[in-house]
Design an enzyme around this catalytic site. Structure first.
Site, PDB file in Angstrom:
ATOM      1  N   GLN A  36       0.824  -1.199   0.000  1.00  0.00           N
ATOM      2  CA  GLN A  36       0.000   0.000   0.000  1.00  0.00           C
ATOM      3  C   GLN A  36       0.866   1.260   0.000  1.00  0.00           C
ATOM      4  OE1 GLN A  36      -3.215   0.155  -0.383  1.00  0.00           O
ATOM      5  NE2 GLN A  36      -4.218  -1.614   0.526  1.00  0.00           N
ATOM      6  N   TYR A  49      -6.512 -12.702  -0.744  1.00  0.00           N
ATOM      7  CA  TYR A  49      -5.622 -11.987  -1.676  1.00  0.00           C
ATOM      8  C   TYR A  49      -4.446 -11.498  -0.842  1.00  0.00           C
ATOM      9  CZ  TYR A  49      -9.786 -11.982  -4.664  1.00  0.00           C
ATOM     10  OH  TYR A  49     -10.882 -12.360  -5.404  1.00  0.00           O
ATOM     11  N   ASP A 108      -9.356  -8.599   0.001  1.00  0.00           N
ATOM     12  CA  ASP A 108      -8.877  -7.268  -0.396  1.00  0.00           C
ATOM     13  C   ASP A 108      -8.528  -7.361  -1.876  1.00  0.00           C
ATOM     14  OD1 ASP A 108      -7.833  -4.753  -0.620  1.00  0.00           O
ATOM     15  OD2 ASP A 108      -6.102  -5.080   0.684  1.00  0.00           O
ATOM     16  N   CYS A 158     -11.228  -1.241  -2.792  1.00  0.00           N
ATOM     17  CA  CYS A 158     -10.651  -0.026  -3.381  1.00  0.00           C
ATOM     18  C   CYS A 158     -11.538   0.487  -4.507  1.00  0.00           C
ATOM     19  CB  CYS A 158      -9.232  -0.287  -3.884  1.00  0.00           C
ATOM     20  SG  CYS A 158      -9.135  -1.533  -5.187  1.00  0.00           S
TER      21      CYS A 158
END
Length: 441
Positions: A274, A303, A372, A399
């Site tokens: 990230q 993930y 994720d 996201c």
């Protein structure tokens, strides 16, 4: 024509209606009266640019620089930060309403300093007026706009990029030419550990043969005491993909280390990590809190990447199983587990839907499933695998609120419901939105 802006699109464009016909106006904000010049008209909508601002929104602030809007680095820089946070909450609410999901969307968790946060830069290098130049492409083009200060990037990364640029100029290394696939240096990729301050620089080149490479390495290592890793990455294909598959280490390690929620992680050039470390801790803590682990649970991280969420959760669970399709990431995750003396986390290579289906057939039950996924969300095959395993709880880190809404609707078919969603602003000054949703049966 003169129009009044009613809303913002998910891309941050103002929306006006002319007899019910939507007009998307670049740079305009809700509540503003503007003169808009139509640049492209389609059957159901049109695009326009603002030529005059007649009445400004109270949420409008002075942009930092025109270049950040031209390149798309900071498309919301003209919107006051509290209003950016409301915009992101509103985007999730709107998508949930369209999908007929009755889920409370909480106020977005923002940053105290919403700039200078990015820990990674991928900077194109091109010749501009005969001079090797670093900067960023103008939106929807491959025209390079020279830039030295990237605003949302760690300032130390900006300094490192300029140092590399000046050395490339000094030794007259030719920049890459897209037109004929010639030249040498394509991109400068820099990562910096937020907590460790370790610096990684990757020179992406069109050839292994780089003149004065030893001199460049010597000068960089002397000038940058934080430099922990300097690498050469070969990408000699005509492609928009930044990194090639082959990398050589010129100095230091082939990774850098940084910390996250008290754990140390090794990050290699191709690893996903990230880009906003401060908000990543906020996001992951929200996910851990949502999982409500008591210490006796089996958790699947579908993930798992290099193990950032898995290893953070392993401290609170009985057992964590990570699944990841990229073999190098699984290798990194195993190294990271060992690095942090975590023995209750296992990682396997494979497509999450295939591995989950096999585990379900073998009788494995998950108390918590952590997902994720990338922007495209969950594959239908994965959702089907969830239906076979039926974990007690699904914690969804998203996201992309559009695919999140679609996936929640699909998971409802198996009896899952969600009460609330927590947006986290991982990318201030941009339109991107991350959030955490917990689904229970």
């Amino acid at each position: 024509m003169t129009v009044t802006i009613e809303d913002l699109t998910y891309e941050g464009m103002g929306v006006a209606k002319v007899d019910g016909y939507p007009l998307f106006v670049d740079g305009a904000l809700p509540g503003e009266k503007v003169v808009a010049h139509i640049t492209k008209a389609e059957k159901k909508f049109a695009f326009a640019r603002m030529t005059e601002l007649l009445e400004a929104s109270p949420d409008r602030v002075e942009p930092k620089a025109k270049a950040y809007a031209q390149t798309g680095i900071a498309p919301l820089q003209h919107l006051a930060y509290p209003a950016q946070l409301k915009f992101k909450q509103h985007q999730v609410e709107t998508l949930f309403q369209k999908a007929k999901l009755d889920i409370e969307v909480k106020p977005t968790l923002g940053m105290d300093q919403p700039f200078g946060y990015r820990n990674k830069a991928q900077i194109p290098v091109r010749m501009v007026n005969g001079v090797l130049t670093t900067g960023f492409y103008k939106r929807r083009s491959h025209d390079l706009l020279p830039l030295e200060d990237f605003y949302i990037q760690d300032p130390e990364i900006d300094k490192a990029v300029l140092m590399v640029r000046d050395l490339l100029r000094k030794y007259q290394i030719p920049a890459y030419n897209e037109a004929d696939n010639s030249g040498v240096i394509r991109h400068i990729v820099v990562r910096r550990g937020y907590f460790s301050h370790q610096l990684m620089i990757v020179l992406v080149t069109n050839t292994w043969a780089v003149d004065h490479l030893e001199d460049i390495v010597k000068e960089l290592t002397e000038a940058l005491p934080e430099l922990a890793s300097l690498m050469l990455n070969l990408n000699n294909r005509k492609t928009n993909v930044i990194l090639g598959k082959k990398t050589r280490t010129l100095f230091g390690h082939d990774y850098l280390e940084d910390q996250l929620l008290g754990s140390t992680f090794r990050i290699s050039p191709l690893s996903f990590y990230q880009v906003n470390p401060q908000q990543t801790e906020v996001l992951y803590q929200q996910a851990i809190d949502a999982a409500d682990l008591k210490g006796n649970e089996t958790v699947i991280d579908a993930y798992s990447g290099i193990g950032t969420i898995s290893l953070s959760m392993a401290k609170h669970a009985k057992r964590v199983l990570g699944v990841e399709v990229v073999p190098e990431a699984v290798h990194d995750a195993k190294v990271n587990a060992s690095l942090n003396s975590i023995k209750n986390a296992e990682f396997v290579v494979g497509k999450a839907e295939d591995v989950m289906t096999k585990w379900a057939e073998d009788g494995l039950h998950a108390d918590v499933l952590m997902v994720d996924p990338p922007r495209k969300g969950l594959a239908p095959e994965f959702t089907a695998a969830v239906g076979k395993m039926l974990p007690d709880k699904v914690v969804y880190v998203s996201c992309n609120p559009a695919t999140l809404a679609r996936d929640i609707a699909a998971l409802q078919e198996f009896g899952y419901t969600a009460k609330s969603n927590q947006p986290v602003d991982m990318f201030p000054q941009t339109t991107s939105i991350e959030s955490v949703t917990v689904l229970t049966k």
